[in-house]
Design a protein around this motif. Sequence first.
Motif, PDB file in Angstrom:
ATOM      1  N   PHE A 147       0.829  -1.209   0.000  1.00 17.74           N
ATOM      2  CA  PHE A 147       0.000   0.000   0.000  1.00 17.74           C
ATOM      3  C   PHE A 147       0.862   1.257   0.000  1.00 17.74           C
ATOM      4  CE2 PHE A 147      -2.865  -3.215   1.722  1.00 17.74           C
ATOM      5  CZ  PHE A 147      -4.013  -2.969   0.991  1.00 17.74           C
ATOM      6  N   LEU A 148       1.946   1.237   0.785  1.00 26.79           N
ATOM      7  CA  LEU A 148       2.824   2.396   0.813  1.00 26.79           C
ATOM      8  C   LEU A 148       3.497   2.617  -0.529  1.00 26.79           C
ATOM      9  CD1 LEU A 148       4.463   2.010   4.343  1.00 26.79           C
ATOM     10  CD2 LEU A 148       2.528   3.452   3.677  1.00 26.79           C
ATOM     11  N   LEU A 149       3.901   1.538  -1.167  1.00 26.59           N
ATOM     12  CA  LEU A 149       4.531   1.668  -2.476  1.00 26.59           C
ATOM     13  C   LEU A 149       3.544   2.162  -3.532  1.00 26.59           C
ATOM     14  CD1 LEU A 149       6.718  -1.589  -2.505  1.00 26.59           C
ATOM     15  CD2 LEU A 149       7.471   0.770  -2.104  1.00 26.59           C
ATOM     16  N   MET A 150       2.252   1.903  -3.318  1.00 28.36           N
ATOM     17  CA  MET A 150       1.230   2.313  -4.288  1.00 28.36           C
ATOM     18  C   MET A 150       0.695   3.717  -4.031  1.00 28.36           C
ATOM     19  SD  MET A 150      -1.029  -1.160  -4.697  1.00 28.36           S
ATOM     20  CE  MET A 150      -2.234  -0.308  -5.710  1.00 28.36           C
ATOM     21  N   LEU A 151       1.131   4.382  -2.943  1.00 25.45           N
ATOM     22  CA  LEU A 151       0.623   5.714  -2.648  1.00 25.45           C
ATOM     23  C   LEU A 151       0.845   6.713  -3.783  1.00 25.45           C
ATOM     24  CD1 LEU A 151       1.308   6.394   1.143  1.00 25.45           C
ATOM     25  CD2 LEU A 151      -0.888   6.170  -0.014  1.00 25.45           C
ATOM     26  N   PRO A 152       2.054   6.792  -4.381  1.00 21.85           N
ATOM     27  CA  PRO A 152       2.209   7.725  -5.508  1.00 21.85           C
ATOM     28  C   PRO A 152       1.221   7.447  -6.647  1.00 21.85           C
ATOM     29  CG  PRO A 152       4.348   6.978  -4.738  1.00 21.85           C
ATOM     30  CD  PRO A 152       3.338   6.125  -4.054  1.00 21.85           C
ATOM     31  N   LEU A 153       1.036   6.152  -6.975  1.00 21.97           N
ATOM     32  CA  LEU A 153       0.083   5.816  -8.033  1.00 21.97           C
ATOM     33  C   LEU A 153      -1.338   6.198  -7.626  1.00 21.97           C
ATOM     34  CD1 LEU A 153      -0.609   4.503 -10.727  1.00 21.97           C
ATOM     35  CD2 LEU A 153      -0.687   2.288  -9.548  1.00 21.97           C
ATOM     36  N   LEU A 154      -1.682   5.948  -6.343  1.00 24.14           N
ATOM     37  CA  LEU A 154      -2.999   6.346  -5.866  1.00 24.14           C
ATOM     38  C   LEU A 154      -3.184   7.861  -5.932  1.00 24.14           C
ATOM     39  CD1 LEU A 154      -3.469   4.027  -2.750  1.00 24.14           C
ATOM     40  CD2 LEU A 154      -4.736   3.938  -4.893  1.00 24.14           C
ATOM     41  N   GLY A 155      -2.113   8.614  -5.615  1.00 27.25           N
ATOM     42  CA  GLY A 155      -2.199  10.068  -5.700  1.00 27.25           C
ATOM     43  C   GLY A 155      -2.493  10.542  -7.111  1.00 27.25           C
ATOM     44  N   VAL A 156      -1.812   9.948  -8.083  1.00 28.70           N
ATOM     45  CA  VAL A 156      -2.060  10.331  -9.484  1.00 28.70           C
ATOM     46  C   VAL A 156      -3.486   9.980  -9.894  1.00 28.70           C
ATOM     47  CG1 VAL A 156      -1.365   9.903 -11.869  1.00 28.70           C
ATOM     48  CG2 VAL A 156       0.374  10.140 -10.084  1.00 28.70           C
ATOM     49  N   LEU A 157      -3.932   8.778  -9.534  1.00 29.91           N
ATOM     50  CA  LEU A 157      -5.294   8.362  -9.902  1.00 29.91           C
ATOM     51  C   LEU A 157      -6.338   9.258  -9.239  1.00 29.91           C
ATOM     52  CD1 LEU A 157      -4.949   4.466  -9.728  1.00 29.91           C
ATOM     53  CD2 LEU A 157      -5.039   5.914 -11.771  1.00 29.91           C
ATOM     54  N   ILE A 158      -6.131   9.590  -7.950  1.00 28.18           N
ATOM     55  CA  ILE A 158      -7.075  10.473  -7.262  1.00 28.18           C
ATOM     56  C   ILE A 158      -7.096  11.845  -7.916  1.00 28.18           C
ATOM     57  CG2 ILE A 158      -7.494  11.684  -5.090  1.00 28.18           C
ATOM     58  CD1 ILE A 158      -6.477   9.197  -3.642  1.00 28.18           C
ATOM     59  N   TRP A 159      -5.921  12.356  -8.289  1.00 29.91           N
ATOM     60  CA  TRP A 159      -5.840  13.668  -8.948  1.00 29.91           C
ATOM     61  C   TRP A 159      -6.652  13.665 -10.246  1.00 29.91           C
ATOM     62  CZ3 TRP A 159      -3.819  18.243  -7.383  1.00 29.91           C
ATOM     63  CH2 TRP A 159      -3.654  19.232  -8.353  1.00 29.91           C
ATOM     64  N   ILE A 160      -6.521  12.593 -11.009  1.00 28.51           N
ATOM     65  CA  ILE A 160      -7.244  12.514 -12.284  1.00 28.51           C
ATOM     66  C   ILE A 160      -8.740  12.366 -12.049  1.00 28.51           C
ATOM     67  CG2 ILE A 160      -7.548  11.129 -14.371  1.00 28.51           C
ATOM     68  CD1 ILE A 160      -4.571  10.419 -14.193  1.00 28.51           C
ATOM     69  N   VAL A 161      -9.123  11.470 -11.133  1.00 30.01           N
ATOM     70  CA  VAL A 161     -10.551  11.227 -10.890  1.00 30.01           C
ATOM     71  C   VAL A 161     -11.226  12.472 -10.314  1.00 30.01           C
ATOM     72  CG1 VAL A 161     -12.167   9.888  -9.507  1.00 30.01           C
ATOM     73  CG2 VAL A 161     -10.254   8.743 -10.623  1.00 30.01           C
ATOM     74  N   VAL A 162     -10.566  13.144  -9.370  1.00 30.23           N
ATOM     75  CA  VAL A 162     -11.152  14.353  -8.794  1.00 30.23           C
ATOM     76  C   VAL A 162     -11.265  15.445  -9.850  1.00 30.23           C
ATOM     77  CG1 VAL A 162     -10.777  16.203  -7.116  1.00 30.23           C
ATOM     78  CG2 VAL A 162     -10.409  13.834  -6.454  1.00 30.23           C
ATOM     79  N   GLY A 163     -10.258  15.533 -10.713  1.00 27.32           N
ATOM     80  CA  GLY A 163     -10.328  16.513 -11.790  1.00 27.32           C
ATOM     81  C   GLY A 163     -11.510  16.275 -12.706  1.00 27.32           C
ATOM     82  N   ARG A 164     -11.753  15.011 -13.035  1.00 30.97           N
ATOM     83  CA  ARG A 164     -12.915  14.700 -13.867  1.00 30.97           C
ATOM     84  C   ARG A 164     -14.218  14.993 -13.133  1.00 30.97           C
ATOM     85  NH1 ARG A 164     -12.534   9.030 -16.839  1.00 30.97           N
ATOM     86  NH2 ARG A 164     -14.393   9.986 -17.762  1.00 30.97           N
ATOM     87  N   GLY A 165     -14.229  14.746 -11.807  1.00 38.19           N
ATOM     88  CA  GLY A 165     -15.432  15.045 -11.039  1.00 38.19           C
ATOM     89  C   GLY A 165     -15.724  16.529 -10.923  1.00 38.19           C
ATOM     90  N   LEU A 166     -14.667  17.367 -11.011  1.00 40.44           N
ATOM     91  CA  LEU A 166     -14.854  18.816 -10.905  1.00 40.44           C
ATOM     92  C   LEU A 166     -15.102  19.485 -12.246  1.00 40.44           C
ATOM     93  CD1 LEU A 166     -12.083  19.698  -8.288  1.00 40.44           C
ATOM     94  CD2 LEU A 166     -14.532  19.496  -7.901  1.00 40.44           C
ATOM     95  N   ARG A 167     -15.147  18.708 -13.323  1.00 37.08           N
ATOM     96  CA  ARG A 167     -15.392  19.319 -14.628  1.00 37.08           C
ATOM     97  C   ARG A 167     -16.718  20.071 -14.703  1.00 37.08           C
ATOM     98  NH1 ARG A 167     -13.338  14.631 -18.896  1.00 37.08           N
ATOM     99  NH2 ARG A 167     -11.108  14.857 -18.470  1.00 37.08           N
ATOM    100  N   PRO A 168     -17.809  19.557 -14.075  1.00 35.55           N
ATOM    101  CA  PRO A 168     -19.056  20.349 -14.129  1.00 35.55           C
ATOM    102  C   PRO A 168     -18.908  21.746 -13.537  1.00 35.55           C
ATOM    103  CG  PRO A 168     -19.523  18.099 -13.451  1.00 35.55           C
ATOM    104  CD  PRO A 168     -18.027  18.228 -13.476  1.00 35.55           C
ATOM    105  N   LEU A 169     -18.087  21.901 -12.492  1.00 37.88           N
ATOM    106  CA  LEU A 169     -17.877  23.225 -11.925  1.00 37.88           C
ATOM    107  C   LEU A 169     -17.135  24.123 -12.903  1.00 37.88           C
ATOM    108  CD1 LEU A 169     -16.922  22.356  -8.233  1.00 37.88           C
ATOM    109  CD2 LEU A 169     -19.117  23.113  -9.122  1.00 37.88           C
ATOM    110  N   ASP A 170     -16.157  23.557 -13.595  1.00 34.76           N
ATOM    111  CA  ASP A 170     -15.459  24.344 -14.614  1.00 34.76           C
ATOM    112  C   ASP A 170     -16.418  24.760 -15.723  1.00 34.76           C
ATOM    113  OD1 ASP A 170     -13.122  24.002 -13.187  1.00 34.76           O
ATOM    114  OD2 ASP A 170     -12.524  22.215 -14.304  1.00 34.76           O
TER     115      ASP A 170
END
Length: 438
Positions: A147-170
Amino acid sequence: MKSIRQQLLMALLSTIMLTTLLGALATYRTARDEAQAMFDYQLRQLALTLRDHALQNGPLREFGIDEDAQHFSVQIWGPDGTRIYLSHPRQELPHQAPIGFATIDTGHGQWRVFGMQQAGQMIQVAQPMQVRDQLALAAAWRTVAPFLLMLPLLGVLIWIVVGRGLRPLDAIARAVSTRTPVALDPLPESRVPSEVLPLVRALNELLDRLRRALVAQREFIADAAHELRTPLAALTLQVQLAERASDARSRAEAFAELKGGLQRTTHSVQQLLTLARQEPGGGERPLVPVQLAELAAQVIAEHLPLADARRVDLGVTPTAREGVVTGDPEALRILVGNLVSNAVCYTPPGGKVDVSSGEDERGTFIEVCDSGPGIPSEEREHVFDRFYRRAQTDTAGSGLGLAIVKAIADRHRAHVLLDDADLGGLRARVEFPRLLPL
């Protein structure tokens, strides 16, 4: 400026890390408990093996086992308490322990010990607790490490998913940026996430209020310019007539007409300023408790000279319950003053105007009744329009009095009702809510 994406990223990663650490702690405790049970079983089995070997092959001092490989230590005492066997001479081992399992602190670490007696001899098998803790820690680390080794990958995935979720606000921000004072179309509500829909609806309500305010402002400016153009043209004509007057009498008459025109124009301008101040955002003052009876008395006192000049009986009708509202005293004085002024001006000489205030089953109210000609029911909805004047009337006015009354009533969440009065004329009633927030 804080970013929602960054806040969500940090919150989610922190939550994942905290959950992982809690899982590692639980895994460590579980592994340690399992290791305790397993090694206790091995300690007992090793002690039983030593006992069986002694029964079959004689004294235990001749017994040999590779304890180093198993991290176990063996001690044997004779019947007289003398130690006759020690598997790890260089280790600080616990002294003779009671029969059964026990955890002993030697000063150099804790040991888990199992002791049993056989043929007068005491057999003790021991294991350092550090071995068990290391085994449990290794098991927990093997669980947490992926899990610790996957944190950077999780951070990138969360950044992308949250960005897609915020598209309606944009999309909403881009849509709002395209709105102009001449194009205040509502934002589209189709294909909008349910979490964003309340924001879109609130913005649409704001855009609608802004559109109506701008329309009202443009209409007000246009109407004001139109209404002022006529008296200003009349003033210009009267000035010209005064200039052309050939004698003192004609000049005096022209100046009298000019003075009357200036007074009417000044009154119209004052009414326009009053109406502008009552519009939303027009310098609103804080709301305070107002005694309607005292307010009515002040207004009547101000209008008594006008009523006497027109030979109108102006007075107060007492009520059983006194009315108190939360409002702007100055604005409410203007509201009552306009109603009283209209009633006095439109009531013929010898008529009557009554003012009453109080509280009844319908709420807190103030009303003005007169014995004048009244207003036909089909015109009562239009008299609140700006610059509206009835066609069949010879009373001069700006057509803004009742519009000002309506604006002040709306600001105080009150309703203005017009109907027939018992005196034969018009009854103008303003009903306030029972409780008005400060």
